[in-house]
Scaffold this motif. Structure first.
Motif, PDB file in Angstrom:
ATOM      1  N   VAL A 298       0.855  -1.189   0.000  1.00  0.00           N
ATOM      2  CA  VAL A 298       0.000   0.000   0.000  1.00  0.00           C
ATOM      3  C   VAL A 298       0.891   1.240   0.000  1.00  0.00           C
ATOM      4  O   VAL A 298       2.083   1.174   0.326  1.00  0.00           O
ATOM      5  N   TRP A 299       0.321   2.372  -0.358  1.00  0.00           N
ATOM      6  CA  TRP A 299       1.052   3.629  -0.296  1.00  0.00           C
ATOM      7  C   TRP A 299       1.180   4.075   1.160  1.00  0.00           C
ATOM      8  O   TRP A 299       0.273   3.866   1.967  1.00  0.00           O
ATOM      9  N   ALA A 300       2.301   4.689   1.488  1.00  0.00           N
ATOM     10  CA  ALA A 300       2.543   5.213   2.837  1.00  0.00           C
ATOM     11  C   ALA A 300       3.061   6.641   2.716  1.00  0.00           C
ATOM     12  O   ALA A 300       3.799   6.970   1.786  1.00  0.00           O
ATOM     13  N   GLY A 301       2.670   7.481   3.649  1.00  0.00           N
ATOM     14  CA  GLY A 301       3.136   8.863   3.625  1.00  0.00           C
ATOM     15  C   GLY A 301       2.609   9.623   2.425  1.00  0.00           C
ATOM     16  O   GLY A 301       1.645   9.216   1.778  1.00  0.00           O
ATOM     17  N   GLU A 302       3.257  10.739   2.113  1.00  0.00           N
ATOM     18  CA  GLU A 302       2.855  11.601   1.016  1.00  0.00           C
ATOM     19  C   GLU A 302       3.871  11.548  -0.121  1.00  0.00           C
ATOM     20  O   GLU A 302       5.071  11.369   0.123  1.00  0.00           O
ATOM     21  N   PRO A 303       3.419  11.715  -1.360  1.00  0.00           N
ATOM     22  CA  PRO A 303       4.374  11.781  -2.478  1.00  0.00           C
ATOM     23  C   PRO A 303       5.344  12.943  -2.315  1.00  0.00           C
ATOM     24  O   PRO A 303       5.033  13.946  -1.670  1.00  0.00           O
ATOM     25  N   VAL A 304       6.510  12.814  -2.930  1.00  0.00           N
ATOM     26  CA  VAL A 304       7.558  13.832  -2.861  1.00  0.00           C
ATOM     27  C   VAL A 304       7.991  14.162  -4.287  1.00  0.00           C
ATOM     28  O   VAL A 304       8.279  13.258  -5.075  1.00  0.00           O
ATOM     29  N   SER A 305       8.030  15.435  -4.618  1.00  0.00           N
ATOM     30  CA  SER A 305       8.453  15.841  -5.963  1.00  0.00           C
ATOM     31  C   SER A 305       9.974  15.940  -6.009  1.00  0.00           C
ATOM     32  O   SER A 305      10.586  16.678  -5.238  1.00  0.00           O
TER      33      SER A 305
END
Length: 239
Positions: free
Chosen positions: A184-191
């Motif tokens: 699953v996805w964890a945390g927030e995306p980072v650019s």
């Protein structure tokens, strides 16, 4: 989107490409959907389809060559192939050693994937060696666990060796979506990064100009956006 620690300087920047009819396209073959080896043992993916169309429009013949990621720049510089088209992020560090076309993937997000959404992102984080994601993890306060390929990073999470993997979101998406909830996805995306471009020897100005002209044409007529959507899905960033 990847970057590489430059362990080898400009070995043979004079080994220029003379604009022969055949261009050797160097790729990793282990970073889907950018590039991978299909069931027929052939290079496949977004960059294979893009590269073939670039060569077709430029009046060149593509010859595909695979190379391990950790030596992909030295082997370009030494003349083992003429381009790198391998999910490579454009960075200032690399631009000191090789040249780049304009990007053919716009700057995109990196993301964490784990066994649970509340995974410890300051714990042990897996990332592919020599990537901008590995650099980010090393500076984040987490413990970086580096692996040779993206598949190895995912295996480390599944085995419990790492708390999460941090990689290009588009590269992780298929594994997360096809895991049946195991990832699953964890945390927030980072650019991160300045987009993905084609790497060439600094001496190959004419070849770079040819590819730049065709990339511009393919952006203008919508071909690149069509390919991005095909390989990365309708949510992917386009031009």
């Amino acid at each position: 989107m990847k970057t590489l620690i430059l362990t080898t300087a400009a070995l043979a920047l004079s080994a220029g490409f003379a604009l022969a009819d055949t261009v050797r396209m160097g790729t990793e073959g282990a970073y889907p959907p950018y590039n991978f080896i299909n069931d027929k043992g052939e290079v496949d993916g977004y960059e294979r389809e893009l590269g073939d169309e670039l060569c077709k429009r430029a009046g060149l013949t593509c010859e595909w060559v695979t190379n391990d990621w950790d030596s992909i720049i030295p082997n370009l510089v030494s003349g083992n192939y003429d381009t790198i088209i391998a999910g490579m992020s454009i960075t200032e560090e690399r631009d000191q050693v090789i040249d780049f076309t304009q990007n053919y993937i716009p700057p995109a997000d990196s993301a964490y994937a784990a066994l649970t959404a509340d995974a410890d992102l300051k714990g042990v984080i897996a990332a592919q060696t020599g990537t901008i994601q590995a650099d980010y993890v090393a500076e984040s306060g987490a413990t970086l666990a580096e692996f040779a390929t993206l598949d190895d990073t995912l295996a480390a999470v599944k085995s419990g060796e790492a708390d999460a993997v941090f990689a290009d979101l588009d590269a992780l998406a298929a594994s997360v979506n096809e895991s049946g909830g195991a990832l699953v996805w964890a945390g927030e995306p980072v650019s991160l990064g300045g987009g993905v471009g084609m790497g060439l020897r600094e001496s190959d100005k004419e070849l770079r100009a040819k590819f730049d002209a065709v990339i511009t044409e393919m952006k203008a007529d919508g071909t690149i956006n069509t390919l991005i959507t095909k390989w990365f899905g309708p949510e992917a960033k386009t031009y």
